[in-house]
Scaffold this active site. Sequence first.
Site, PDB file in Angstrom:
ATOM      1  N   TRP A 152      -3.007   8.083   6.002  1.00  0.00           N
ATOM      2  CA  TRP A 152      -3.247   9.485   6.344  1.00  0.00           C
ATOM      3  C   TRP A 152      -2.763   9.890   7.723  1.00  0.00           C
ATOM      4  O   TRP A 152      -2.791  11.056   8.074  1.00  0.00           O
ATOM      5  CB  TRP A 152      -4.735   9.823   6.235  1.00  0.00           C
ATOM      6  N   LYS A 176       1.121   6.606  -4.138  1.00  0.00           N
ATOM      7  CA  LYS A 176      -0.182   7.251  -3.961  1.00  0.00           C
ATOM      8  C   LYS A 176      -0.393   7.565  -2.484  1.00  0.00           C
ATOM      9  O   LYS A 176      -0.463   6.658  -1.655  1.00  0.00           O
ATOM     10  CB  LYS A 176      -1.332   6.351  -4.427  1.00  0.00           C
ATOM     11  N   PRO A 177      -0.514   8.850  -2.145  1.00  0.00           N
ATOM     12  CA  PRO A 177      -0.846   9.200  -0.759  1.00  0.00           C
ATOM     13  C   PRO A 177      -2.332   8.995  -0.503  1.00  0.00           C
ATOM     14  O   PRO A 177      -3.121   8.825  -1.439  1.00  0.00           O
ATOM     15  CB  PRO A 177      -0.473  10.687  -0.681  1.00  0.00           C
ATOM     16  N   SER A 178      -2.736   9.045   0.759  1.00  0.00           N
ATOM     17  CA  SER A 178      -4.157   8.969   1.093  1.00  0.00           C
ATOM     18  C   SER A 178      -4.913  10.118   0.444  1.00  0.00           C
ATOM     19  O   SER A 178      -4.392  11.230   0.311  1.00  0.00           O
ATOM     20  CB  SER A 178      -4.337   9.041   2.612  1.00  0.00           C
ATOM     21  N   GLU A 179      -6.149   9.848   0.069  1.00  0.00           N
ATOM     22  CA  GLU A 179      -6.959  10.893  -0.570  1.00  0.00           C
ATOM     23  C   GLU A 179      -7.234  12.073   0.351  1.00  0.00           C
ATOM     24  O   GLU A 179      -7.512  13.176  -0.121  1.00  0.00           O
ATOM     25  CB  GLU A 179      -8.291  10.318  -1.076  1.00  0.00           C
ATOM     26  N   SER A 228      -4.815  -0.361   6.403  1.00  0.00           N
ATOM     27  CA  SER A 228      -5.661  -1.250   7.192  1.00  0.00           C
ATOM     28  C   SER A 228      -5.419  -2.709   6.834  1.00  0.00           C
ATOM     29  O   SER A 228      -4.871  -3.029   5.773  1.00  0.00           O
ATOM     30  CB  SER A 228      -7.131  -0.911   6.955  1.00  0.00           C
ATOM     31  N   GLU A 249       2.547  -3.094   6.015  1.00  0.00           N
ATOM     32  CA  GLU A 249       2.592  -2.593   7.398  1.00  0.00           C
ATOM     33  C   GLU A 249       1.165  -2.178   7.716  1.00  0.00           C
ATOM     34  O   GLU A 249       0.669  -1.162   7.233  1.00  0.00           O
ATOM     35  CB  GLU A 249       3.568  -1.418   7.503  1.00  0.00           C
ATOM     36  N   CYS A 283      -0.464   2.952  14.608  1.00  0.00           N
ATOM     37  CA  CYS A 283      -0.617   1.500  14.743  1.00  0.00           C
ATOM     38  C   CYS A 283       0.136   0.951  15.950  1.00  0.00           C
ATOM     39  O   CYS A 283      -0.154  -0.150  16.414  1.00  0.00           O
ATOM     40  CB  CYS A 283      -0.128   0.797  13.478  1.00  0.00           C
ATOM     41  N   GLU A 379      -9.008  -2.266  16.488  1.00  0.00           N
ATOM     42  CA  GLU A 379      -8.251  -1.022  16.511  1.00  0.00           C
ATOM     43  C   GLU A 379      -9.199   0.180  16.479  1.00  0.00           C
ATOM     44  O   GLU A 379      -9.942   0.358  15.515  1.00  0.00           O
ATOM     45  CB  GLU A 379      -7.317  -0.988  15.295  1.00  0.00           C
TER      46      GLU A 379
END
Length: 477
Positions: A152, A176-179, A228, A249, A283, A379
């Site tokens: 996201w 699939k993109p982030s929800e 993650s 990644e 990141c 992180e």
Amino acid sequence: MSGERLRNFIGGEYVDAKDGRTLEVVDPSNGETYAEAPVSGAEDVDAAFRAASDAFPAWRDATPGERSLAMLRFADAVEKRAEDLVRAESRDTGKPVQMTLDEEVPPMVDNLRFFAGASRVLEGKASAEYMADHTSSVRREPIGVCAQVTPWNYPMMMAVWKIGPALATGNTVVLKPSETTPASTLMLAEIAAEFLPPGVFNVVCGDRGTGRSLVEHPTPQMVSITGSVRAGMEVAASAAKDLKRVHLELGGKAPVVVFDDADVEAAATGIAEAGYFNAGQDCTAATRVLVAERLHGEFTEALAEAAKGTVVGPPSDADAFYGPVNSANQLERVQGFIERAPSHAKVLAGGERVGDRGYFFAPTVVDGLKQDDEMVQNEVFGPVITVQSFSDEAQALEWANGVKYGLAASVWTQNHGRAMRMSKALDFGAVWVNTHIPLVSEMPHGGFKHSGYGKDMSMYGIEDYTRVKHVMHYIGG
């Protein structure tokens, strides 16, 4: 897209999810729901993979020139539709509109054009007689159908990083993109459909369960995820059952090593920009500073001033350098790190939420931290820069490498020999010298250790999306 009701994009058109489940899509700049997106189930994932499988033979067999031309036209259309894409992106992420137009769209377009060109210059060992009376040649072929999951923090850009090398080499994709950020990816698929055959690029929306269905499905031969460490480990374990290829990644905790001969103002300004860009949700963000003891006081003062001068605001604020963090959960996570800070830590700037509407957090500097502190080892993924002081080069290197991540690092010094030594010894996939965070399409991006494996961008990014076949002909009499 269909108004405030988002739909999957499968086989070149928008389609409804089968069972009607949805989730809310929230604008993080005000905390309000503005759309509903489908939660795709097994039937939807099956449909997407059928479409990708059906499209694969023709796309695989298209000439490199044909694929390149389609991708170049796609890139041109993305450039022309930049404002529409950025509006969708900003609503999902809260990013400043002008900043996103200036800083994200150009590299996205460039990356598509790079891979359009790369499709025509794939390389292999020269055909020759490596054995008497036998001629050997190498074929570089697409993997097949690829499953991809994007995060996201950079929904549009990460989608481009995924599909660029996949499409260029003749693969087809189910992504699939982030929800929390599906809108711009769906728009990319809609734009691409004008130039790509139906089923080459498919998008299914959903939650973690949807992502799990993508990874576990028997059709894809390759799985790529940006996310993650936890998610990466789950994907790798699941993919291993079918021996799928995996590209990961994952997270990062970039050390930023500032030696006592560095230009203090340039370093503080550059680090603040690279640490607070995209609200620190990167990141590779410059959020873990190691500064030489002699320079500590002067540097932290300059860094705190740079933090205080960084403007936080909604997408419409032309002066804003960054917007809100992604969600209420992410705001709570960032706040939690500050609330749990040890007594020896000192907040020099920020450290608090901004306003009571939306998920804004002030640009923050935390000094006095130790190597084993939570904020150093884990992180934060927010606009928080930590500072430690080191005594010599050996200690700086030990602390810099002393985390589980290995994505990116930077060194700030005027000493060429020191810069070369540190670049060699730092256990990270990218090392910058007297700068931090610039990326170019021609150079690889990817990490070591818990930051994953595989490369995005560059010709190295082609490797994960192709397989190498040896063909030998007997030519004797």
